[in-house]
Write a protein that holds these residues in place. Sequence first.
Motif, mmCIF file in Angstrom:
data_model
loop_
_atom_site.group_PDB
_atom_site.id
_atom_site.type_symbol
_atom_site.label_atom_id
_atom_site.label_comp_id
_atom_site.label_asym_id
_atom_site.label_seq_id
_atom_site.Cartn_x
_atom_site.Cartn_y
_atom_site.Cartn_z
ATOM 1 N N ASP A 1 0.828 -1.204 0.000
ATOM 2 C CA ASP A 1 0.000 0.000 0.000
ATOM 3 C C ASP A 1 0.867 1.261 0.000
ATOM 4 O OD1 ASP A 1 -2.227 -1.594 0.058
ATOM 5 O OD2 ASP A 1 -2.680 -1.271 2.182
ATOM 6 N N LEU A 2 1.918 1.239 0.807
ATOM 7 C CA LEU A 2 2.787 2.409 0.895
ATOM 8 C C LEU A 2 3.510 2.665 -0.428
ATOM 9 C CD1 LEU A 2 3.828 4.653 2.690
ATOM 10 C CD2 LEU A 2 5.571 3.093 3.578
ATOM 11 N N ALA A 3 3.896 1.598 -1.108
ATOM 12 C CA ALA A 3 4.577 1.751 -2.395
ATOM 13 C C ALA A 3 3.642 2.337 -3.445
ATOM 14 C CB ALA A 3 5.112 0.394 -2.872
ATOM 15 N N ILE A 4 2.394 1.887 -3.454
ATOM 16 C CA ILE A 4 1.413 2.427 -4.408
ATOM 17 C C ILE A 4 1.204 3.912 -4.161
ATOM 18 C CG2 ILE A 4 -1.002 2.334 -5.137
ATOM 19 C CD1 ILE A 4 -0.928 -0.676 -4.578
ATOM 20 N N ILE A 5 1.134 4.286 -2.884
ATOM 21 C CA ILE A 5 0.967 5.698 -2.532
ATOM 22 C C ILE A 5 2.175 6.500 -2.986
ATOM 23 C CG2 ILE A 5 0.903 7.305 -0.576
ATOM 24 C CD1 ILE A 5 -0.845 5.192 0.866
ATOM 25 N N GLN A 6 3.374 5.939 -2.788
ATOM 26 C CA GLN A 6 4.580 6.643 -3.198
ATOM 27 C C GLN A 6 4.599 6.922 -4.695
ATOM 28 O OE1 GLN A 6 8.205 4.463 -2.662
ATOM 29 N NE2 GLN A 6 9.515 6.131 -3.362
ATOM 30 N N ILE A 7 4.298 5.890 -5.494
ATOM 31 C CA ILE A 7 4.311 6.048 -6.949
ATOM 32 C C ILE A 7 3.238 7.038 -7.401
ATOM 33 C CG2 ILE A 7 3.967 4.863 -9.144
ATOM 34 C CD1 ILE A 7 5.030 2.318 -7.783
ATOM 35 N N SER A 8 2.040 6.903 -6.837
ATOM 36 C CA SER A 8 0.938 7.780 -7.220
ATOM 37 C C SER A 8 1.234 9.232 -6.855
ATOM 38 C CB SER A 8 -0.347 7.321 -6.531
ATOM 39 O OG SER A 8 -1.427 8.153 -6.871
ATOM 40 N N TRP A 9 1.783 9.447 -5.662
ATOM 41 C CA TRP A 9 2.092 10.809 -5.226
ATOM 42 C C TRP A 9 3.244 11.405 -6.036
ATOM 43 C CZ3 TRP A 9 -0.296 14.494 -2.841
ATOM 44 C CH2 TRP A 9 0.419 15.592 -2.348
ATOM 45 N N GLN A 10 4.219 10.579 -6.358
ATOM 46 C CA GLN A 10 5.347 11.043 -7.158
ATOM 47 C C GLN A 10 4.879 11.482 -8.545
ATOM 48 O OE1 GLN A 10 8.776 8.491 -6.799
ATOM 49 N NE2 GLN A 10 9.642 9.147 -8.735
ATOM 50 N N ALA A 11 3.956 10.718 -9.118
ATOM 51 C CA ALA A 11 3.404 11.077 -10.426
ATOM 52 C C ALA A 11 2.613 12.377 -10.323
ATOM 53 C CB ALA A 11 2.517 9.947 -10.946
ATOM 54 N N TYR A 12 1.851 12.504 -9.270
ATOM 55 C CA TYR A 12 1.039 13.734 -9.055
ATOM 56 C C TYR A 12 1.935 14.951 -8.922
ATOM 57 C CZ TYR A 12 -2.086 16.942 -6.552
ATOM 58 O OH TYR A 12 -2.814 18.039 -6.146
ATOM 59 N N GLN A 13 3.050 14.800 -8.212
ATOM 60 C CA GLN A 13 3.989 15.909 -8.026
ATOM 61 C C GLN A 13 4.743 16.269 -9.291
ATOM 62 O OE1 GLN A 13 2.817 17.213 -5.147
ATOM 63 N NE2 GLN A 13 4.864 17.502 -4.339
ATOM 64 N N SER A 14 4.858 15.303 -10.198
ATOM 65 C CA SER A 14 5.634 15.509 -11.432
ATOM 66 C C SER A 14 4.836 16.248 -12.489
ATOM 67 C CB SER A 14 6.089 14.169 -12.006
ATOM 68 O OG SER A 14 6.915 13.484 -11.087
ATOM 69 N N ARG A 15 3.528 16.350 -12.319
ATOM 70 C CA ARG A 15 2.680 16.968 -13.366
ATOM 71 C C ARG A 15 2.665 18.477 -13.224
ATOM 72 N NH1 ARG A 15 -1.950 13.273 -15.623
ATOM 73 N NH2 ARG A 15 -1.747 14.959 -17.097
#
Length: 253
Positions: free
Chosen positions: A239-253
């Motif tokens: 769960d934490l890894a999914i959150i990390q990837i999703s948040w990283q993508a959100y921050q990159s936009r």
Amino acid sequence: MKYPIRVLLSLVTLCTIGLGTDNVSAESNRCGQIRAVRRLAIRENLDSDNLATLEYKYCGHSNRRSSSIQSPRNSSQNCFDLTVMAQLARITQERRRLVRMVEGLQEVTCERPRQGRRSSLNWQNGQTAKLGSNWYYPNGQTAKLGSSWYYPNGQTAKFGSAWNYPNGQTAKLGSIWHNPRGRATSADRLLKRACRIVGTTECDRILTDINRSDRNRSDRNRSDRNRSDRNRRNDFWRDLAIIQISWQAYQSR
């Protein structure tokens, strides 16, 4: 006669290079396929031993680096807690000094079993790191209170079975996932979209590390309680890894 021989040797060399290039291309494509299958298997919480062997065969060490999510097998509770804190600090992209301090204490605690059993710990700046079963970041913010987790910016990361993003939006509620904007989705769609933004290499690195340390065939010989605890940790890291990837993508936009 010498000149034609030199020409022939040159042609043989070129052909060899051409064949080698084709082989490299084929191996690269196969490597990509292996990694795609492995990402799917890890998301589904399948055993990764055979997949790791395939990745090593076709990909070598090109995609391996120190784990960003790594809690050693049979780690102490202190080691586990500090590993979570380090990851939450990285996700929020807090000041590098704060992240380094957490990572430093994590490394020492995970490598020294005696340190992993201490009930009180302090940071280098004098702030309390641990008191009883509660944890605090070097900036004084609460990291863990009971079974609840918090980001260094004060936002709740996990409360009960619910997960949140650093901006306060719900990440997971029950079995329902949400993106950082609050829209409901599935874990697969969330990862697929996020991985297109952050890149497959970064996704591979994060997802591969989810259960590398906590899955072991010897689990079959362990008690049901130990197996249940290990499964809970696996679910936690996933769960934490999914959150990390999703948040990283959100921050990159």
